[in-house]
Design a protein around this motif. Structure first.
Motif, short mmCIF file in Angstrom:
data_model
loop_
_atom_site.label_atom_id
_atom_site.label_comp_id
_atom_site.label_asym_id
_atom_site.label_seq_id
_atom_site.Cartn_x
_atom_site.Cartn_y
_atom_site.Cartn_z
N CYS A 252 0.86 -1.19 0.00
CA CYS A 252 0.00 0.00 0.00
C CYS A 252 0.89 1.23 0.00
CB CYS A 252 -0.93 -0.01 1.22
SG CYS A 252 -2.05 1.40 1.31
N SER A 287 -8.12 0.16 4.32
CA SER A 287 -8.80 0.02 3.02
C SER A 287 -8.60 1.31 2.23
CB SER A 287 -10.29 -0.26 3.21
OG SER A 287 -10.91 0.79 3.93
N SER A 288 -8.74 1.21 0.92
CA SER A 288 -8.52 2.35 0.03
C SER A 288 -9.66 2.43 -0.97
CB SER A 288 -7.19 2.21 -0.71
OG SER A 288 -7.00 3.29 -1.61
N ASN A 289 -10.13 3.67 -1.20
CA ASN A 289 -11.21 3.89 -2.16
C ASN A 289 -11.04 5.27 -2.79
OD1 ASN A 289 -13.58 3.73 -3.63
ND2 ASN A 289 -14.87 4.38 -1.92
N LYS A 290 -10.77 5.30 -4.09
CA LYS A 290 -10.63 6.55 -4.85
C LYS A 290 -9.64 7.50 -4.19
CE LYS A 290 -15.32 6.36 -6.73
NZ LYS A 290 -16.64 7.04 -6.86
N ASN A 291 -8.44 7.03 -3.98
CA ASN A 291 -7.33 7.84 -3.44
C ASN A 291 -7.55 8.23 -1.98
OD1 ASN A 291 -4.76 9.13 -3.77
ND2 ASN A 291 -5.79 11.11 -3.83
N GLN A 292 -8.53 7.65 -1.31
CA GLN A 292 -8.77 7.94 0.10
C GLN A 292 -8.52 6.68 0.93
OE1 GLN A 292 -9.65 10.70 2.00
NE2 GLN A 292 -9.22 11.93 0.17
N GLU A 294 -8.76 4.64 4.44
CA GLU A 294 -9.52 4.54 5.68
C GLU A 294 -8.82 3.52 6.57
OE1 GLU A 294 -14.00 4.46 6.19
OE2 GLU A 294 -13.47 2.39 6.71
N HIS A 362 -9.10 9.07 8.03
CA HIS A 362 -9.25 9.26 6.60
C HIS A 362 -8.23 10.29 6.13
CE1 HIS A 362 -13.38 7.74 7.59
NE2 HIS A 362 -13.22 7.11 6.44
#
Length: 368
Positions: A252, A287-292, A294, A362
């Motif tokens: 990551c 976890s990762s979602n759209k360059n963000q 968490e 975040h």
């Protein structure tokens, strides 16, 4: 100028217009006007005799001088009257505003004023509430700082007394065994490390109160960083028979300040271990979602009341002021973590329910 002042000004202007109309009617329809007309006629009209009869001629130079004089007089009168009215209205407004300011500084509520002053009243109420809120926050932080100094003064004295006591014991008892000597030296070293930790806390108070956080961005592997941190925390977790379970991808990559983010995770994991039950598990999920990104860190312990959750990230706040000297800090860990995450354009929050407390982070995976 307020609405009431504008209304008063227009009323005054209406009075002047009405007066002008009355003067016009008097000049054209009454004997006063006719008499004044004869005076003007005698002053500016010259009659002369000619072969064809009587001839009238206007003395324009004299009439022009008269008109100019009347105009100047009218300008002076109107200007003076306007200035007087404006000053009167402004003075009235000033009295209202001064009264509002005086009352806004008092603890009592502001009285209900006329509609045209309601906007000023609302703004003063906002200023009053903001000032009161800032004063309350300052008083709370000042009190926490005083409590912190008291705690740390006590905490510094305790390990220092232990170090001095064990060293004096070693000096005064040269006949003790090597094993006992090593034990005493180990205890003195542990207390010295505790002193070093508390001194670092004092430096943190200064650094994070008077300096902005400057980030040193670089690309690093978050997975590798957390795995190394897991190994470093093994001795701490082993003391309470705790276990750290991580859920993260094999790699990551993150663009951020790795040194400061390590401190965030270190503070959160240390907090999770300190307040977690013995033999419990600490969960760390990424976890990762759209360059963000968490990241959640969950520990099993006492449920934190909502009123304490609201201030848990405040400087100098300690969830349990009765914690021992060996585990209690200055109450800066979570406050520092929040500042570092916010410097990365992220946010941090906490929730606690049914014996589980979770910290949620975040922040962008790539630099914005």
């Amino acid at each position: 100028m307020t609405k009431q002042a504008r209304n008063s000004f227009f009323k005054s202007l209406s009075i002047v217009v009405v007066c002008a109309i009355i003067l016009y009617v008097m000049a054209t329809q009454t004997f006063i006007g006719k008499g004044f007309g004869r005076v003007i006629s005698d002053a500016f009209i010259i009659f002369s005799n000619s072969p064809s009869g009587e001839v009238s001629q206007v003395n324009w130079l004299k009439f022009k001088s008269f008109v100019i004089s009347i105009a100047i007089f009218a300008i002076v009168i109107v200007g003076g009257l306007t200035y007087w009215i404006s000053q009167y209205l402004l003075k009235k407004d000033r009295r209202y505003i001064v009264g509002l300011l005086q009352q806004s500084l008092e603890p009592e509520d502001l009285p209900t004023l006329d509609l045209e002053y309601r906007e000023i009243q609302n703004e003063l109420e906002k200023i009053k509430l903001t000032n009161q809120k800032n004063q309350d926050a300052l008083m709370q932080e000042t009190q926490r700082t005083k409590d912190l100094v008291t705690f740390l003064a006590h905490d510094l004295r305790t390990p220092l007394a232990s170090v001095i006591g064990y060293l004096n014991l070693l000096i005064d008892s040269p006949e003790i065994s090597t094993e006992t000597r090593a034990k005493y030296l180990g205890i003195a070293l542990d207390k010295a490390y505790r002193l070093e930790y508390l001194i670092d806390e004092f430096f943190d108070i200064t650094r994070f109160n008077f300096q902005n956080i400057v980030l040193d961005y670089s690309k690093f592997d978050l997975t590798l960083l957390l795995q190394q941190l897991n190994e470093e925390f093994y001795p701490i977790l082993k003391k309470k028979d705790q276990m750290l379970e991580m859920k993260i991808s094999d790699s990551c990559l993150v663009d951020g300040d790795s040194t400061k983010l390590v401190r965030v995770f270190n503070n959160l994991l240390k907090n999770a271990s300190a307040y977690g039950f013995e033999g419990s598990k600490i969960h760390l999920d990424v976890s990762s979602n759209k360059n963000q990104l968490e990241i959640t860190i969950t520990n099993e312990g006492q449920t934190i009341p909502p009123e304490k959750l609201e201030v848990i990230f405040d400087k100098f706040y300690r969830l349990d002021s009765a914690r021992s000297s060996n585990s209690g800090g200055a109450g800066l860990g979570l406050a520092i973590a929040k500042e570092i995450i916010e410097a990365h354009h992220g946010e941090i929050s906490a929730m606690s329910d049914k014996g589980c407390t979770t910290f949620i982070l975040h922040f962008p995976q790539e630099r914005e």
